[in-house]
Design an enzyme around this catalytic site. Structure first.
Site, PDB file in Angstrom:
ATOM      1  N   LYS A 107      75.137  50.897  23.965  1.00 31.96           N
ATOM      2  CA  LYS A 107      74.268  51.669  23.024  1.00 31.96           C
ATOM      3  C   LYS A 107      75.145  52.323  21.991  1.00 31.96           C
ATOM      4  O   LYS A 107      76.034  52.961  22.501  1.00 31.96           O
ATOM      5  CB  LYS A 107      73.407  52.798  23.491  1.00 31.96           C
ATOM      6  CG  LYS A 107      72.150  52.580  22.842  1.00 31.96           C
ATOM      7  CD  LYS A 107      71.025  51.312  22.943  1.00 31.96           C
ATOM      8  CE  LYS A 107      69.620  51.742  22.195  1.00 31.96           C
ATOM      9  NZ  LYS A 107      68.917  50.701  22.699  1.00 31.96           N
ATOM     10  N   GLY A 219      53.437  54.814  17.470  1.00 36.85           N
ATOM     11  CA  GLY A 219      54.661  54.270  16.753  1.00 36.85           C
ATOM     12  C   GLY A 219      54.233  53.295  15.633  1.00 36.85           C
ATOM     13  O   GLY A 219      53.109  52.735  15.747  1.00 36.85           O
ATOM     14  N   GLY A 221      57.084  51.675  13.752  1.00 35.99           N
ATOM     15  CA  GLY A 221      57.875  51.042  13.217  1.00 35.99           C
ATOM     16  C   GLY A 221      57.897  49.391  13.573  1.00 35.99           C
ATOM     17  O   GLY A 221      56.812  49.002  13.996  1.00 35.99           O
ATOM     18  N   ASN A 222      59.177  48.733  13.937  1.00 32.58           N
ATOM     19  CA  ASN A 222      59.109  47.285  14.021  1.00 32.58           C
ATOM     20  C   ASN A 222      58.194  47.080  15.201  1.00 32.58           C
ATOM     21  O   ASN A 222      57.435  45.987  15.383  1.00 32.58           O
ATOM     22  CB  ASN A 222      60.699  47.035  14.306  1.00 32.58           C
ATOM     23  CG  ASN A 222      60.816  45.615  14.551  1.00 32.58           C
ATOM     24  OD1 ASN A 222      60.978  45.470  15.645  1.00 32.58           O
ATOM     25  ND2 ASN A 222      60.903  44.606  13.755  1.00 32.58           N
TER      26      ASN A 222
END
Ligand code: GLU
Length: 428
Positions: A107, A219, A221-222
């Site tokens: 990451k 959320g 987002g994507n």
């Protein structure tokens, strides 16, 4: 609100230790796998548009590459910490093993706020990030991808910088590239769709049809957006969406009992996942305080924002109607709250299974990039569904056979797979 006492790395290690103990993993393997094998910490100077130079702190952490090159996204976030990146790198190892793809875990992160940066500044930051680690990443070493507040455009700048340095074309260096520039159709949808494939299977295992069920999502987002779209397409109703409002510096839940239209919601959400409050009210949403999404009488909760969102301050607010929590985000439930949920009987689809659709599609992208032959979207999504469904079934089967919480069952499979690879290589 940022919780300074929460440490995601400790959370990830506690989850690992619990199952390592249960399966009797030997000491050397335990020591080796409970921490990352390599870490890069660096500074990135960026020339800003106003003539100043700003220094950003970046990290790339490779947790394990016994099963294949390290794999995982790069996050741009003002509250990024090295321990968050460590935890996320570790979860990537388990994620790739859970869906049985030949990749390890890594990451990256940069402490920055892309909302406050121009396109040019973001491009220079991306290129600077790659310059710092260009010799230590690559198609056969460590393959980055998009994550929180990074997207296909960032990936292409990073790829271009890598290719300038190495002198050649290396499309396998990074995934989540734009379609037509080495990206895979379906990659944008993959994580959110994958979440819903696992939700569908979880409902099936309870004898329930997804049609007519309700979900509350955190959320926008994507991941959240595409989860909402597929959930709605399959006949479910999204009754609430919670998201962070950058202008007000707080989160709101946008609720609508007769269902929010996912497509419409997408249209009033900016590229960083902030919903336009006024327009949300125009389409009939009620604006409620941040934790309201947890209190909705929904069948399914989908935390698809950030880590540590369900903790001891709000776990008791979860509605009694909730049957499933599908972890679209990485690490959304902290250790103590997880204990409460484990005892409540709610069925949890753990993060590194639930949101594995993104990296699974990244793997498909690599395969396509290597062949230089790209599949139709239907083919990608079909393959994705097959992979996610069989991973879900395998973990469910272990959970039933050994009377284990789904998170422990997923760890059971992943740790065993990675430990076996490490041992077969003769490392420990
Ligand atoms: N960032 C995504 C994750 O956390 C995708 C990683 C990848 O595609 O490598 O799973």
């Amino acid at each position: 609100m940022e919780d300074k006492s929460y440490n995601p790395y400790q959370n990830a290690q506690a989850q690992f230790d619990r199952v390592a103990e249960m399966i009797g993993l030997d000491d050397a393997a335990r020591q080796f796998l409970r921490q990352p094998m390599k870490e890069y910490h660096f500074t990135i100077p960026v020339h800003m548009d106003d003539g100043s130079t700003k220094i950003f702190n970046g990290y790339r952490i490779q947790h394990n590459d016994a099963r294949g090159p390290a794999k995982g996204g790069i996050r741009f976030h003002p509250q990024e910490t090295v321990d968050t990146v460590r935890a996320l790198a570790m979860w990537m190892t388990w994620k790739c093993a859970a869906v049985d793809i030949p990749l390890g875990g890594g990451k990256g992160g940069v402490i920055c706020n892309p909302r406050d940066m121009t396109e040019g500044e973001q491009e220079r930051l991306c290129r600077g990030f790659v310059r710092r680690i260009a010799k230590d990443v690559g198609p056969f070493i460590d393959v980055p991808a998009p994550d929180v507040m990074t997207n296909a455009k960032h990936m292409l700048w990073m790829l271009d910088e890598f290719e300038q340095i190495h002198g050649g074309r290396y499309p396998g260096f990074i995934t989540g590239k734009p379609v037509g520039m080495g990206g895979s159709l379906g990659r944008t949808e993959a994580t959110g769709y994958g979440v819903i494939y696992t939700v569908r299977e979880a409902l099936k295992s309870m004898g329930l049809d997804i049609k007519g069920t309700t979900a509350s999502i955190q959320g926008s987002g994507n991941v959240a957006q595409y989860a909402a779209r597929l959930f709605q397409e399959l006949g479910g109703k999204v009754v609430s969406v919670a998201c962070w409002d950058a202008a007000d510096q707080k989160a709101y839940s946008y609720c609508k009992n007769d269902g929010l239209d996912a497509e419409m919601l997408g249209e009033i959400t900016d590229s960083y996942g902030t919903i336009d409050k006024e327009k949300a009210c125009d389409i009939g949403c009620t604006l409620t305080p941040q934790d309201a999404w947890l209190e909705q009488d929904a069948d399914i909760l989908i935390p698809a924002a950030m880590e540590n969102q369900i903790n001891m301050t709000n776990v008791h607010k979860i509605s009694k109607q909730v049957k499933i929590i599908a972890e679209g985000a990485n690490g959304p439930i902290n250790t103590e709250a997880d204990e409460v949920i484990r005892n409540s009987g709610i069925f949890v689809i753990p993060d590194f299974l639930c949101n594995a659709g993104g990296v699974t599609c990244s793997y498909f992208e690599q395969v396509q990039s290597n062949m230089n032959y790209y599949w139709e979207k239907e083919e990608v999504l079909q393959k994705l569904d097959t992979k996610m469904t069989s991973a879900f079934k395998a973990i469910k089967e272990v959970s039933e056979r050994n009377q284990l919480y789904m998170r422990d069952a997923a760890y059971f499979i992943s740790i065993n797979r990675v430990a076996q690879a490490v041992k077969m290589r003769g490392w420990v």
